[in-house]
Every structure is written in C-alpha cells, then in structure tokens.
Design a protein around this motif. Structure first.
Motif, PDB file in Angstrom:
ATOM      1  N   TYR B  39       7.425 -11.093  63.656  1.00 37.11           N
ATOM      2  CA  TYR B  39       8.700 -10.518  64.106  1.00 37.11           C
ATOM      3  C   TYR B  39       8.589 -10.123  65.572  1.00 37.11           C
ATOM      4  N   ASN B  40       9.720 -10.240  66.289  1.00 37.66           N
ATOM      5  CA  ASN B  40       9.711  -9.936  67.725  1.00 37.66           C
ATOM      6  C   ASN B  40       9.668  -8.446  68.004  1.00 37.66           C
ATOM      7  N   ASP B  41      10.133  -7.654  67.052  1.00 37.17           N
ATOM      8  CA  ASP B  41      10.186  -6.211  67.302  1.00 37.17           C
ATOM      9  C   ASP B  41       9.982  -5.451  65.993  1.00 37.17           C
ATOM     10  N   PHE B  42       9.732  -4.151  66.135  1.00 36.57           N
ATOM     11  CA  PHE B  42       9.444  -3.309  64.967  1.00 36.57           C
ATOM     12  C   PHE B  42      10.646  -3.183  64.044  1.00 36.57           C
ATOM     13  N   GLU B  43      11.849  -3.142  64.635  1.00 37.34           N
ATOM     14  CA  GLU B  43      13.034  -2.916  63.827  1.00 37.34           C
ATOM     15  C   GLU B  43      13.247  -4.064  62.841  1.00 37.34           C
ATOM     16  N   SER B  44      13.111  -5.315  63.329  1.00 40.56           N
ATOM     17  CA  SER B  44      13.342  -6.445  62.418  1.00 40.56           C
ATOM     18  C   SER B  44      12.231  -6.505  61.355  1.00 40.56           C
ATOM     19  N   GLN B  45      11.001  -6.110  61.730  1.00 38.48           N
ATOM     20  CA  GLN B  45       9.940  -6.094  60.721  1.00 38.48           C
ATOM     21  C   GLN B  45      10.222  -5.012  59.672  1.00 38.48           C
ATOM     22  N   ARG B  46      10.703  -3.862  60.129  1.00 39.43           N
ATOM     23  CA  ARG B  46      11.008  -2.779  59.165  1.00 39.43           C
ATOM     24  C   ARG B  46      12.121  -3.177  58.205  1.00 39.43           C
ATOM     25  N   GLN B  47      13.073  -3.940  58.718  1.00 41.15           N
ATOM     26  CA  GLN B  47      14.150  -4.422  57.839  1.00 41.15           C
ATOM     27  C   GLN B  47      13.566  -5.300  56.722  1.00 41.15           C
ATOM     28  N   ALA B  48      12.645  -6.189  57.122  1.00 37.61           N
ATOM     29  CA  ALA B  48      12.012  -7.085  56.142  1.00 37.61           C
ATOM     30  C   ALA B  48      11.219  -6.274  55.111  1.00 37.61           C
ATOM     31  N   ILE B  49      10.541  -5.231  55.576  1.00 33.83           N
ATOM     32  CA  ILE B  49       9.777  -4.368  54.655  1.00 33.83           C
ATOM     33  C   ILE B  49      10.743  -3.666  53.696  1.00 33.83           C
ATOM     34  N   ALA B  50      11.843  -3.174  54.261  1.00 31.11           N
ATOM     35  CA  ALA B  50      12.819  -2.456  53.438  1.00 31.11           C
ATOM     36  C   ALA B  50      13.384  -3.356  52.339  1.00 31.11           C
ATOM     37  N   HIS B  51      13.496  -4.658  52.656  1.00 32.72           N
ATOM     38  CA  HIS B  51      14.047  -5.607  51.671  1.00 32.72           C
ATOM     39  C   HIS B  51      12.946  -6.240  50.800  1.00 32.72           C
ATOM     40  N   ASP B  52      11.757  -5.649  50.839  1.00 30.40           N
ATOM     41  CA  ASP B  52      10.621  -6.111  50.018  1.00 30.40           C
ATOM     42  C   ASP B  52      10.290  -7.582  50.241  1.00 30.40           C
ATOM     43  N   GLU B  53      10.395  -8.005  51.508  1.00 28.66           N
ATOM     44  CA  GLU B  53      10.107  -9.410  51.830  1.00 28.66           C
ATOM     45  C   GLU B  53       8.647  -9.617  52.249  1.00 28.66           C
ATOM     46  N   ILE B  54       7.877  -8.540  52.344  1.00 26.56           N
ATOM     47  CA  ILE B  54       6.502  -8.628  52.856  1.00 26.56           C
ATOM     48  C   ILE B  54       5.503  -8.303  51.743  1.00 26.56           C
ATOM     49  N   ASP B  55       4.451  -9.129  51.656  1.00 28.53           N
ATOM     50  CA  ASP B  55       3.407  -8.899  50.647  1.00 28.53           C
ATOM     51  C   ASP B  55       2.094  -8.430  51.262  1.00 28.53           C
ATOM     52  N   LEU B  56       1.864  -8.869  52.468  1.00 30.71           N
ATOM     53  CA  LEU B  56       0.598  -8.554  53.121  1.00 30.71           C
ATOM     54  C   LEU B  56       0.924  -8.234  54.573  1.00 30.71           C
ATOM     55  N   ILE B  57       0.346  -7.153  55.107  1.00 33.85           N
ATOM     56  CA  ILE B  57       0.697  -6.780  56.482  1.00 33.85           C
ATOM     57  C   ILE B  57      -0.495  -6.187  57.212  1.00 33.85           C
ATOM     58  N   TYR B  58      -0.648  -6.624  58.464  1.00 32.74           N
ATOM     59  CA  TYR B  58      -1.593  -5.962  59.370  1.00 32.74           C
ATOM     60  C   TYR B  58      -0.742  -4.926  60.090  1.00 32.74           C
ATOM     61  N   ALA B  59      -0.826  -3.684  59.615  1.00 39.02           N
ATOM     62  CA  ALA B  59       0.193  -2.693  59.964  1.00 39.02           C
ATOM     63  C   ALA B  59      -0.238  -1.729  61.059  1.00 39.02           C
ATOM     64  N   ASN B  60       0.756  -1.318  61.799  1.00 39.82           N
ATOM     65  CA  ASN B  60       0.629  -0.253  62.771  1.00 39.82           C
ATOM     66  C   ASN B  60       0.451   1.069  61.996  1.00 39.82           C
ATOM     67  N   PRO B  61      -0.399   1.992  62.487  1.00 32.01           N
ATOM     68  CA  PRO B  61      -0.608   3.239  61.730  1.00 32.01           C
ATOM     69  C   PRO B  61       0.672   4.040  61.518  1.00 32.01           C
ATOM     70  N   PHE B  62       1.599   3.911  62.454  1.00 32.87           N
ATOM     71  CA  PHE B  62       2.861   4.647  62.346  1.00 32.87           C
ATOM     72  C   PHE B  62       3.645   4.199  61.105  1.00 32.87           C
ATOM     73  N   ASP B  63       3.574   2.893  60.813  1.00 30.34           N
ATOM     74  CA  ASP B  63       4.318   2.342  59.679  1.00 30.34           C
ATOM     75  C   ASP B  63       3.561   2.484  58.359  1.00 30.34           C
ATOM     76  N   ALA B  64       2.261   2.816  58.444  1.00 30.47           N
ATOM     77  CA  ALA B  64       1.438   2.885  57.229  1.00 30.47           C
ATOM     78  C   ALA B  64       1.979   3.920  56.246  1.00 30.47           C
ATOM     79  N   SER B  65       2.538   5.003  56.773  1.00 25.50           N
ATOM     80  CA  SER B  65       3.032   6.081  55.916  1.00 25.50           C
ATOM     81  C   SER B  65       4.091   5.556  54.939  1.00 25.50           C
TER      82      SER B  65
END
Lengths: 157, 248
Positions: B39-65
């Motif tokens: 994803y080009n930016d955090f917002e679009s990645q967060r949208q994908a996470i919110a829609h349960d589209e992600i199974d595996l992620i190398y995540a930023n610590p801020f988003d880990a929570s």
C-alpha cells in the motif's frame, strides 16, 4: 526497604525519614545535584501489583545510579524523593485502580543522593481483563513544566 | 486457501524487490499461495486491515496494538538487533544545535509514518513545542522531507533513523542530526492473522532457519535484515503497553 547509605552519597546532603503508604519508613539522603535525562531517552520499568520492580531498561539503570541487581525486586518507591508530595502518588494509585493511564511530573532520587525530573506515564498491564502489573515510561520534561510542578508540589508538601 | 501478505508502508524503498523475493520464498517454504499487496500509505493499509483483507503483515509498532488486541493477530518474529529509532534533523546550515533552542512557530516536515511522528513529537516536548505552536507539512517520502530542509521550506524534519542513515551521502551532507531517540524496545514485527495463525510455528521455524542456507540468506540480505528473532505474545503486549504510554 533499607535506608540509603551515607557512603553512596556524593556531595553535601540533607537527610529525611520518609513514611510510605504501608507505614514503612526509609531514611534518605539527598543533594542538590541534578542529572538531566538525555534527549531522546526513554526510561522504562515494569512492576508487579505490589510495586516491586520486575524489569528495568538500561536508561533506568543508568539514571537511577543503582545496579540492575539492586533494582529488580526492589519497590519502585526506592526512587521516592523527599520533595515529592504524597498526594501526587495517591493520584497515581487511584487512577491505576480504575485501570486508567496516569501522567505526571516526578522528581526522582538517585542512589548517590542526586535527582532527575521526568514526565512519567504509568499504565496498567491488562491481560484478559486482569491487571497483572504496571509499565512506567519516563522522559525528559521541559524546564518550564518542571518549574510549574515544583511550585505546585511546594504547596502540597 | 490464498493468503494476503502486506508490509508497513514505511519500508525502505531500497528493499521493495527484497519483499517480493521474501514473499516468493515464503510461498515455496510453506507451499501456500500468498499474494503480496503493498500500500502507498498507512490509511489505505488500515482500511484493508479493517476489512479483514490481510492475513500476514510486517507491521509498524504503532499499528500492532489494533492488530493484536482488536484483530486477533499473533506475533511471529522481528528482525534481530533492530529497533525503530527516530531522528529530528535540521539543515546543515541551521544555527540550531540543540532541541532547547527551537522556538514556537517551528515548521516541521514529516511523512505519515505514525510511530516516527509520535516519537519525534515527544522529543520536541523539552522545548515546549507541540501541535498548538508548530506547523507541519506531510510529505510522501523521507527524501522529500530532506528536500524541505535543504530548500529551507521547513525548520526540522522527522525521520526513521534507518532511512535517514540510508539517504544519499550528498543529501546527508546537507543535513544535521539534532537528536536521535534511544528507546530500543520498539520495533516492526511480523504478525499472523486469524486465518493463518495456525501456521505460526511453521513460519517461525522457516524464518529462524533462513541464515543457515544460501537461498534464505540471500533473501534476508535483500531485506537488510541479519536474522529473525522469535517474538512471544507477552513481548508484544509489553511493546503495545509501552506505545500506549507514549500516546498523549
């Protein structure tokens, strides 16, 4: 908790006997020597529910003047400076009892009698709805905020 | 089943092909279909996470929570001996040499990298600077943040330390590091979502064995990672607690 040892103190000192919330007492020696927290540092520690230290990062060890071995298992109040009013810590414990995060400006006492000011945040470690301990993170405060805290604490001690 | 893997958008662009190689290696190692979605930016990645589209992620610590506590992700591993540190830099020509010298009205240039912005904001606190008495411009890349400093369109720039170090020599010669965080306990980490969490043990075993064979070693080098280190649930909970203390 053991009294501070005069042999550890560096510089001219005053002494005072502190009484803690559990009525235990500790004789402390304190000087006017300040050790500012370096820029960019975070001082991190964890305690169990009784306030005994279970984790101390390198910055905590360095700033406190104690060894890691001396810190682990010791009560967090080993850092209590006599110029910190008891009321400040009552606010901390009542906030944590509500499972909420606490912030405040704290003057900490070093093993050698010196002191360092921090902006402290304490958060309960909640696992499965249960509080298992606390994490405390301290960082360098601004001089202006320290002056404000000193003025406030003078009215409370 | 086909899984989707993503990487925190703050990865170093130098390693983009490395992540594709890693994904190919992971597919072969697990004998599973895994699609890498960047994803080009955090917002679009967060949208994908919110829609349960992600199974595996190398995540930023801020988003880990959110991923661990709200979405049921489990930690697998993090790079060994690597921590997310942040740098505040100024132009090399700036007269400023200490955070305490910074004044209200400060112009900040930054990216949308949430943990870097948070840590750098904390490092401005000793100068009594916050969102109320500073202005900030958000740029797409750290190179553009550096450019803002060089052209004096900003007074300070917020950088991920690794990225700052990897700026070209020419660019770095025009910048001056004002302060660098010294936290150690905050880092990116690989997390498995509920659909793939049953494979945590297998993935971890393959990751830890990477340096032992030539192919795995080559993939690691392509990511700028020396080795992986196992991360347990409580390690991650501790990091999340730490991050929570930093959010005002």
């Amino acid at each position: 908790m053991n009294d501070m040892k005069m042999a550890d103190i560096i510089g001219e000192y005053r002494e005072k006997v502190l009484t803690f919330h559990d009525d235990s007492q500790r004789k402390v020696f304190y000087t006017e020597v300040e050790f500012p927290v370096p820029d960019g540092r975070l001082i991190v520690s964890r305690t169990d529910l009784k306030g005994a230290i279970t984790h101390a990062n390198e910055s905590f060890v360095e700033m406190s003047g104690y060894t890691r071995e001396e810190l682990i298992g010791a009560p967090h109040s080993i850092l209590r400076h006599p110029e910190m009013p008891a009321a400040a810590f009552q606010g901390l414990w009542s906030t944590l009892a509500e499972k909420k995060k606490w912030h405040g400006y704290v003057k900490n006492l070093r093993k050698d009698g010196g002191f360092y000011w921090v902006y402290a945040t304490v958060i309960p470690n909640i696992r499965g709805g249960e509080v298992l301990g606390y994490t405390s993170v301290r960082r360098r405060p601004s001089k202006m905020k320290v002056k404000e805290a000193e003025a406030l604490y003078e009215t409370l001690t | 089943m086909k899984y989707t893997f993503t990487v925190s958008p703050d990865f170093n662009p130098e390693f983009i092909s490395g992540w594709f190689f890693f994904n190919t290696w992971l597919q072969k190692s697990l004998n599973e279909q895994i699609h890498l979605e960047l994803y080009n930016d955090f917002e679009s990645q967060r949208q994908a996470i919110a829609h349960d589209e992600i199974d595996l992620i190398y995540a930023n610590p801020f988003d880990a929570s959110n991923l661990v506590r709200e979405k049921g992700f489990v930690p697998i591993a993090c790079p060994d001996n690597a921590a997310d540190e942040a740098i505040i830099a100024v132009s090399a020509e700036s007269a400023i040499s200490n955070v305490d010298e910074l004044q209200p009205g400060l112009r900040i240039s930054k990216t949308d990298d949430p943990d870097v912005n948070m840590v750098c904001s904390l490092m401005l606190e000793p100068a009594n600077l916050d969102a109320q008495n500073t202005t900030a411009s958000t740029r797409a890349t750290y190179v553009l943040v550096a450019k803002d400093l060089i052209t004096q369109d900003a007074d300070v720039g917020f950088f991920l330390a690794d990225t700052y170090t990897n700026l070209s020599k020419m660019t770095r010669s025009k910048l001056k590091q004002l302060v660098r965080s010294d936290i150690h306990d905050i880092h990116h980490l690989l997390l498995a979502g509920p659909q793939i969490s049953h494979k945590r043990g297998e993935i971890l075993e393959r990751l830890l064995a990477m340096p032992a064979n030539e192919k795995g070693l080559g993939v690691l080098q392509g990511l700028g990672i020396e080795n992986w280190k196992a991360v347990e649930q409580e390690d991650t909970e501790f990091m999340i607690d730490l991050m929570e203390t930093l959010k005002n």
